[in-house]
Design a protein around this motif. Structure first.
Motif, mmCIF file in Angstrom:
data_model
loop_
_atom_site.group_PDB
_atom_site.id
_atom_site.type_symbol
_atom_site.label_atom_id
_atom_site.label_comp_id
_atom_site.label_asym_id
_atom_site.label_seq_id
_atom_site.Cartn_x
_atom_site.Cartn_y
_atom_site.Cartn_z
ATOM 1 N N ALA A 128 0.836 -1.200 0.000
ATOM 2 C CA ALA A 128 0.000 0.000 0.000
ATOM 3 C C ALA A 128 0.871 1.251 0.000
ATOM 4 C CB ALA A 128 -0.940 0.003 1.210
ATOM 5 N N ARG A 129 1.942 1.229 0.778
ATOM 6 C CA ARG A 129 2.856 2.372 0.825
ATOM 7 C C ARG A 129 3.429 2.661 -0.558
ATOM 8 N NH1 ARG A 129 7.955 2.710 0.817
ATOM 9 N NH2 ARG A 129 8.270 0.501 1.185
ATOM 10 N N ILE A 130 3.818 1.616 -1.269
ATOM 11 C CA ILE A 130 4.381 1.785 -2.614
ATOM 12 C C ILE A 130 3.323 2.320 -3.577
ATOM 13 C CG2 ILE A 130 5.260 0.465 -4.595
ATOM 14 C CD1 ILE A 130 6.821 -1.217 -2.419
ATOM 15 N N GLY A 143 1.716 8.616 6.640
ATOM 16 C CA GLY A 143 1.779 8.604 8.099
ATOM 17 C C GLY A 143 0.890 7.523 8.701
ATOM 18 N N ARG A 144 -0.295 7.343 8.166
ATOM 19 C CA ARG A 144 -1.198 6.291 8.652
ATOM 20 C C ARG A 144 -0.592 4.907 8.439
ATOM 21 N NH1 ARG A 144 -6.755 7.705 9.345
ATOM 22 N NH2 ARG A 144 -7.074 9.894 8.909
ATOM 23 N N PHE A 198 -5.886 6.539 15.080
ATOM 24 C CA PHE A 198 -4.783 6.981 14.248
ATOM 25 C C PHE A 198 -4.537 8.455 14.514
ATOM 26 C CE2 PHE A 198 -5.540 3.076 12.104
ATOM 27 C CZ PHE A 198 -4.371 2.774 11.408
ATOM 28 N N PRO A 199 -3.289 8.893 14.443
ATOM 29 C CA PRO A 199 -3.031 10.331 14.584
ATOM 30 C C PRO A 199 -3.809 11.102 13.511
ATOM 31 C CG PRO A 199 -0.973 9.079 14.631
ATOM 32 C CD PRO A 199 -2.065 8.121 14.254
ATOM 33 N N ALA A 200 -4.303 12.255 13.869
ATOM 34 C CA ALA A 200 -5.052 13.074 12.911
ATOM 35 C C ALA A 200 -4.150 13.407 11.730
ATOM 36 C CB ALA A 200 -5.540 14.349 13.585
ATOM 37 N N ALA A 201 -4.667 13.170 10.544
ATOM 38 C CA ALA A 201 -3.903 13.455 9.334
ATOM 39 C C ALA A 201 -4.864 13.653 8.178
ATOM 40 C CB ALA A 201 -2.943 12.305 9.019
#
Length: 168
Positions: free
Chosen positions: A20-22, A83-84, A71-74
């Motif tokens: 997913a990152r890629i 970041g997620r 999850f941190p707010a983003a």
């Protein structure tokens, strides 16, 4: 011996979070792709990838009796998604395989849409969490592909190999 639900969850989620990152990284500079949808009533690609990241934690932490963190707010943009995905990966990396002992029979109460369910850890992972993770990851992939990103099955799983220019 590593507990079976650890083996069936954490390494699989980590592998596909990397995929997913890629895929998200390939959209850098193309916010239109992350905002696109397959159908008007479906999540956009960014939300599909964010939901997949969420299901990686929602699919593992209840198995070890831990709450699923917020999850941190983003923002739902390239940086926010990266970041997620990083947060999900870091959280999974911190899990101890030994904590998965007995997870197969642990009762997991949860919601599926509006349904209230209680499933064994094994059923929860195999029939609910993993399929939902793969659904959202696949939908995100499909949106990007439909939007013109030159990606294929090998980009999805990093296992298939096709010659350059090969198409079905």
């Amino acid at each position: 011996m590593t507990p079976p639900l650890y083996t069936a969850s954490v390494p699989v989620f980590l592998h596909y979070l990397d995929r997913a990152r890629i895929l998200v990284h390939a959209c850098h500079g193309r916010p239109d792709l992350l905002e696109a949808r397959l159908a008007p009533d479906m999540f956009h690609a960014a939300q599909q990838f964010a939901s997949a990241a969420g299901f990686s934690l929602r699919g593992t932490l209840p198995l070890v009796g831990q709450p699923v963190p917020e999850f941190p707010a983003a923002a739902m943009d390239h940086e926010g998604l990266m970041g997620r995905l990083r947060f999900a990966r870091d959280t999974l990396d911190a899990l101890d395989p030994a904590d998965f002992e007995g997870a197969e029979i642990r009762e997991i109460p949860h919601r599926a849409g509006f349904a209230e369910l209680i499933q064994s850890g094994s059923d929860y992972l195999h029939l609910f969490a993993m399929p939902n993770f793969m659904f959202h990851l696949s939908m995100g992939f499909a949106v990007l592909r439909q939007g013109g990103l030159d990606i294929g099955k090998s980009d999805f799983d990093a296992l298939h190999d096709y010659p350059p220019g090969f198409r079905f």
